[in-house]
Design a protein around this motif. Structure first.
Motif, short mmCIF file in Angstrom:
data_model
loop_
_atom_site.label_atom_id
_atom_site.label_comp_id
_atom_site.label_asym_id
_atom_site.label_seq_id
_atom_site.Cartn_x
_atom_site.Cartn_y
_atom_site.Cartn_z
N THR A 84 -5.31 6.66 6.26
CA THR A 84 -6.21 5.73 5.59
C THR A 84 -7.49 5.63 6.39
N VAL A 154 -5.24 7.88 1.37
CA VAL A 154 -5.10 6.71 0.49
C VAL A 154 -6.44 6.03 0.31
N THR A 156 -8.72 3.10 -2.57
CA THR A 156 -8.55 1.96 -3.48
C THR A 156 -9.50 2.10 -4.66
N ARG A 163 -3.87 1.09 -5.66
CA ARG A 163 -3.70 2.03 -4.55
C ARG A 163 -3.61 3.44 -5.13
N SER A 202 -3.67 -0.45 1.66
CA SER A 202 -2.67 0.21 2.49
C SER A 202 -3.27 0.52 3.86
N PRO A 205 -0.68 3.82 5.97
CA PRO A 205 -0.02 4.36 4.77
C PRO A 205 1.40 4.90 4.99
N ASP A 207 4.08 4.22 3.12
CA ASP A 207 4.68 4.64 1.85
C ASP A 207 4.19 6.02 1.42
N GLY A 250 -0.94 -5.56 6.00
CA GLY A 250 -0.39 -4.43 6.73
C GLY A 250 1.04 -4.65 7.18
N GLU A 253 3.87 -3.31 4.75
CA GLU A 253 4.11 -1.87 4.72
C GLU A 253 4.62 -1.36 6.07
#
Length: 363
Positions: A84, A154, A156, A163, A202, A205, A207, A250, A253
């Motif tokens: 990110t 990632v 936005t 996301r 994110s 990141p 995920d 944050g 995640e």
């Protein structure tokens, strides 16, 4: 009386003849030795796909280089990379096949003018086109699909805050979108959709690394933390509030990572590029501190996967044995005719020499 005695004598003679004609019972078969059972070969060690999730943090992002450098030096080479904002810049170059030493050289030699293109009155102070071109030059104009390692950036969506994970197409364009800090960079447009910094949705990141197939994710968090003191001016209050919101977002995640590495870079400002060497060093130190935890948790996950695989194979073998095993049936039993039935029902007098053996019937 003589007739009765003669009949009795005849019966005795017939019984003696039947007893002498019966074959001797067959000797019991020698017990068989148990057949040797095949021993299943040992399972190979479980291979875990290691992923790194590189968070945003502007100039603090140089710390990512130190983290990756220390991981590789200790035999922990990442298989997949997600990034990110600043993490997407480092992640893209590393995923392209650039080794960490060259990556460090590029970072130290980076001229800020090469990635900064000032543009007033366009939604930001910096356009971001130079950053896009710089990244594409560094990855040799390769799209995501041709990078050495799976990589995702990632960003936005500005219209609805969704996301968005970029893993195909133009790498530089995706990194530009992921790094477009609102108010600093103008929004990046891709297919007529405006994108801004991925840190809004994110910050680290994790995920996205999972989506790339990582079994074990190491998250690198370089985000700013609340200072611990209440600011007294308007700008300070706004910045502290944004920092707190980012922290809370944050944390959710980061909880899904297996290990979180936090380099000590909170004192490095977002544009302190002269601190790049210090940031790299802090990344190395933080990764070194995390090594025991990484190894312990990876070993635990391997053991869990190994046990699950052994259990699965055992179930498969049991099911296969059940399908191939012959069905058990009751052995036939012989029903002998009564002695007098054999005599008077046609046995001796009827010319039959043996009593037949037939399967037993339920009675």
């Amino acid at each position: 009386m003589p007739a009765l005695r003669a009949l009795s004598l005849l019966v005795l003679l017939v019984l003696a003849a039947c007893g002498s004609d019966r074959p001797a019972p067959a000797p019991a078969p020698a017990p068989r030795s148990a057949a040797p059972q095949p021993v299943a070969p040992p399972l190979p060690p479980v291979q875990l796909r290691l992923g790194v999730a590189l968070g945003g943090g502007a100039a603090k992002g140089f710390a990512h280089i130190g983290v990756i450098k220390m991981l590789e030096a200790n035999g922990l080479t990442p298989d997949v990379v997600s990034g990110t904002s600043a993490g997407s810049v480092v992640g893209a170059l590393y995923a392209s096949g650039m080794d960490v030493f060259r990556l460090q050289q590029q970072a130290v030699a980076l001229d800020e003018a090469r990635i900064r293109d000032v543009s007033l009155f366009s939604g930001g102070l910096i356009k971001g086109k130079r950053l896009q071109d710089y990244v594409n030059d560094m990855v040799r104009q390769q799209p995501f699909e041709r990078l050495r390692k799976p990589f995702a950036a990632v960003a936005t969506r500005l219209d609805n805050g969704a996301r968005t994970v970029f893993a195909r197409g133009n790498v530089g364009q995706a990194v530009r979108a992921s790094s477009s800090v609102p108010g600093v960079f103008e929004p990046a447009k891709i297919a007529n959709v405006a994108y801004v910094d991925g840190g809004l949705v994110s910050p680290v990141p994790v995920d996205a690394a999972r989506q790339l197939g990582a079994d074990f994710v190491i998250a690198v968090d370089i985000s700013s933390k609340a200072s611990g003191t209440a600011p007294e001016n308007l700008v300070g209050v706004v910045n502290q509030s944004i920092t707190i919101m980012g922290q809370r977002l944050g944390e959710q995640e980061l909880a899904r990572a297996d290990v979180v590495i936090r380099p000590d870079v909170n004192d490095i400002g977002p544009v302190d590029f002269e601190q790049r060497s210090n940031a790299i060093l802090e990344g190395e130190r933080a990764a070194l501190r995390a090594l025991p935890q990484i190894r312990e948790r990876m070993a635990r996950l391997r053991d869990t996967r190994q046990r699950a695989e052994v259990a699965r194979l055992a179930r498969e073998r049991a099911a296969r044995a059940a399908r191939t095993a012959p069905r058990a049936t009751a052995p036939p039993t012989c029903e002998e005719e009564g002695i007098l039935g054999g005599i008077f029902g046609g046995g001796v007098f009827g010319g039959r020499e043996e009593t037949p053996c037939t399967p037993a019937t339920g009675r």
